[in-house]
Scaffold this motif. Structure first.
Motif, mmCIF file in Angstrom:
data_model
loop_
_atom_site.group_PDB
_atom_site.id
_atom_site.type_symbol
_atom_site.label_atom_id
_atom_site.label_comp_id
_atom_site.label_asym_id
_atom_site.label_seq_id
_atom_site.Cartn_x
_atom_site.Cartn_y
_atom_site.Cartn_z
ATOM 1 N N LEU A 17 -88.567 40.562 -66.586
ATOM 2 C CA LEU A 17 -88.601 39.122 -66.845
ATOM 3 C C LEU A 17 -87.426 38.413 -66.172
ATOM 4 O O LEU A 17 -87.577 37.304 -65.665
ATOM 5 C CB LEU A 17 -88.581 38.866 -68.358
ATOM 6 C CG LEU A 17 -88.591 37.408 -68.797
ATOM 7 C CD1 LEU A 17 -89.908 36.740 -68.410
ATOM 8 C CD2 LEU A 17 -88.361 37.292 -70.306
ATOM 9 N N GLU A 18 -86.263 39.047 -66.166
ATOM 10 C CA GLU A 18 -85.062 38.442 -65.583
ATOM 11 C C GLU A 18 -85.250 38.081 -64.118
ATOM 12 O O GLU A 18 -84.670 37.104 -63.625
ATOM 13 C CB GLU A 18 -83.886 39.401 -65.745
ATOM 14 C CG GLU A 18 -82.561 38.867 -65.235
ATOM 15 C CD GLU A 18 -81.397 39.742 -65.630
ATOM 16 O OE1 GLU A 18 -80.742 40.289 -64.729
ATOM 17 O OE2 GLU A 18 -81.127 39.878 -66.844
ATOM 18 N N GLU A 33 -79.304 21.753 -52.326
ATOM 19 C CA GLU A 33 -79.416 23.072 -52.939
ATOM 20 C C GLU A 33 -80.629 23.133 -53.869
ATOM 21 O O GLU A 33 -80.864 22.216 -54.659
ATOM 22 C CB GLU A 33 -78.151 23.391 -53.739
ATOM 23 C CG GLU A 33 -78.157 24.786 -54.355
ATOM 24 C CD GLU A 33 -76.940 25.053 -55.216
ATOM 25 O OE1 GLU A 33 -76.802 26.195 -55.695
ATOM 26 O OE2 GLU A 33 -76.129 24.119 -55.425
ATOM 27 N N THR A 34 -81.395 24.192 -53.751
ATOM 28 C CA THR A 34 -82.527 24.399 -54.651
ATOM 29 C C THR A 34 -82.021 25.071 -55.923
ATOM 30 O O THR A 34 -81.457 26.158 -55.881
ATOM 31 C CB THR A 34 -83.596 25.284 -54.000
ATOM 32 O OG1 THR A 34 -83.996 24.704 -52.753
ATOM 33 C CG2 THR A 34 -84.812 25.415 -54.895
ATOM 34 N N VAL A 91 -81.244 36.972 -67.982
ATOM 35 C CA VAL A 91 -82.016 36.694 -69.196
ATOM 36 C C VAL A 91 -81.594 37.703 -70.249
ATOM 37 O O VAL A 91 -81.667 38.916 -70.035
ATOM 38 C CB VAL A 91 -83.537 36.802 -68.950
ATOM 39 C CG1 VAL A 91 -84.300 36.635 -70.266
ATOM 40 C CG2 VAL A 91 -83.990 35.749 -67.942
ATOM 41 N N GLY A 92 -81.101 37.203 -71.374
ATOM 42 C CA GLY A 92 -80.652 38.079 -72.453
ATOM 43 C C GLY A 92 -81.340 37.728 -73.751
ATOM 44 O O GLY A 92 -82.111 36.766 -73.837
ATOM 45 N N GLY A 93 -81.047 38.512 -74.771
ATOM 46 C CA GLY A 93 -81.656 38.247 -76.068
ATOM 47 C C GLY A 93 -80.857 38.848 -77.199
ATOM 48 O O GLY A 93 -80.051 39.768 -76.997
ATOM 49 N N GLY A 94 -81.049 38.310 -78.373
ATOM 50 C CA GLY A 94 -80.401 38.819 -79.572
ATOM 51 C C GLY A 94 -81.357 38.728 -80.743
ATOM 52 O O GLY A 94 -82.147 37.781 -80.840
ATOM 53 N N ALA A 133 -82.244 31.684 -63.934
ATOM 54 C CA ALA A 133 -82.032 30.549 -63.034
ATOM 55 C C ALA A 133 -82.215 30.979 -61.583
ATOM 56 O O ALA A 133 -82.847 30.270 -60.778
ATOM 57 C CB ALA A 133 -80.641 29.971 -63.251
ATOM 58 N N THR A 134 -81.692 32.153 -61.229
ATOM 59 C CA THR A 134 -81.848 32.646 -59.863
ATOM 60 C C THR A 134 -83.281 33.099 -59.600
ATOM 61 O O THR A 134 -83.803 32.917 -58.499
ATOM 62 C CB THR A 134 -80.878 33.810 -59.607
ATOM 63 O OG1 THR A 134 -80.998 34.761 -60.675
ATOM 64 C CG2 THR A 134 -79.443 33.339 -59.546
ATOM 65 N N GLY A 135 -83.927 33.660 -60.610
ATOM 66 C CA GLY A 135 -85.311 34.090 -60.467
ATOM 67 C C GLY A 135 -86.254 32.932 -60.221
ATOM 68 O O GLY A 135 -87.184 33.031 -59.400
ATOM 69 N N ILE A 136 -86.032 31.828 -60.921
ATOM 70 C CA ILE A 136 -86.889 30.647 -60.755
ATOM 71 C C ILE A 136 -86.805 30.130 -59.317
ATOM 72 O O ILE A 136 -87.823 29.769 -58.714
ATOM 73 C CB ILE A 136 -86.474 29.546 -61.759
ATOM 74 C CG1 ILE A 136 -86.779 29.997 -63.190
ATOM 75 C CG2 ILE A 136 -87.186 28.229 -61.447
ATOM 76 C CD1 ILE A 136 -86.154 29.126 -64.260
#
Length: 323
Positions: free
Chosen positions: A186-187, A222-223, A143-146, A192-195
């Motif tokens: 948050l990441e 695959e989940t 998870v990134g941001g700008g 995607a992997t966290g979810i």
């Protein structure tokens, strides 16, 4: 002939490259494989050679270009045009990216972080609609941001401005450990992997019937985060619980952004954003319950619209001459 721009969006698999007009129209687009062998020593050379070859093929004189804008992972020294710590590129050591690419192409080179250029791309030609204050959240493997604030990219003291992925949102003893060394980022929840991690954990205590739980337990397919959102859309109770869980934390993080920065737009992009309204609506609902009235009335949340073009557009914007 009207002057043009070149945008380069460097990733761990490919470097996307485009030739654009100064109003943001993409005229030519191609990609180059990212060769990370020999400590990433071939990456800049391959990009420069590809640009030179494309300009020869198109019979374009380099004099018609303002320069090359480039987005890259890693920590950037904006004064020297160097990059280090881009481990997915094998760039552990400092790389003289701007100088080397300029020497190969003969064009001025302007660097910025890959999340920042995606933010600028969406602000310039996408969901940001030219707003002066935009925060871009990218939901992918991480998870990134700008931050685009008051008409400029905000970098911070060490280039780490906008790292929303490392906002601590879970302070419980069970919070997940993050690759940054902290817990509860948050990441660890909304990537995607966290979810998928959240889904597998919630499945262990979920007592009702659920297709998602069966898939996780039996391993029949695959989940993925996409599967979870698709099943939630079909009414699967466990999948819906997972979506509500991660959207709560995304709404919480976005509320922190809204209350601190009050951007006109918070734009959500990255692979997970393909869920569209199923992701956006619950985030908006949580967000609106967590911000104070002035922010609720002035900051909106939307899904990114440019897809893979956000990076090359934002990179090219870097090369625009100052007004």
């Amino acid at each position: 002939m009207e002057k043009k721009l070149i945008g380069v969006d460097l990733g761990g698999t490919t470097a996307k490259i485009a030739i654009l007009t100064t109003d943001g129209t993409i005229e030519e687009k191609w990609s180059v494989e990212t060769d990370i062998s020999d400590e990433g020593g071939h990456i800049v050379q391959n990009i420069g050679d590809s640009i030179n070859q494309k300009l020869r093929d198109l019979q374009l004189n380099k004099d018609i270009f303002h320069g090359i804008g480039m987005g890259t992972p890693g920590t950037i020294n904006y004064e020297t045009g160097t990059v280090k710590g881009a481990y997915n590129l094998n760039w552990a050591k400092e790389q003289k990216v701007a100088t080397d690419l300029k020497n190969i192409t003969g064009l001025d080179v302007y660097l910025d972080n890959d999340a920042n250029i995606a933010a600028v791309g969406e602000r310039w030609q996408g969901a940001g609609e030219g707003s002066a204050n935009v925060f871009f959240v990218t939901l992918g493997t991480g998870v990134g941001g700008g931050i685009f604030a008051e008409g400029k990219i905000l970098h911070g003291a060490k280039g780490a401005a906008g790292e929303i992925g490392h906002i601590t949102v879970d302070t419980s003893p069970e919070a997940y450990a993050c690759t940054c060394g902290k817990k509860g980022c948050l990441e660890t929840i909304a990537s995607a992997t966290g979810i998928v991690r959240v889904a597998k954990d919630l499945a262990t205590s979920f007592a009702s019937e659920s297709e998602l739980k069966s898939i996780i337990k039996q391993g029949t397919e695959e989940t993925t985060s996409k599967l979870i959102f698709d099943l939630a859309a079909k009414g699967d109770k466990l999948a819906s619980q997972v979506v509500a869980h991660i959207c709560f934390y995304l709404g919480l993080a976005c509320s922190h952004i809204g209350n601190m920065l009050n951007p006109e737009k918070i734009i959500i992009g990255g692979g997970v954003s393909a869920a569209g309204e199923a992701l956006l609506k619950p985030i908006q609902s949580y967000f609106e319950g967590m911000v104070f009235p002035a922010v609720r009335e002035s900051t909106s949340i939307s899904i990114a619209t440019l897809g893979n073009d956000a990076g090359v557009l934002g990179a090219a914007w870097l090369a625009l001459p100052a007004e």
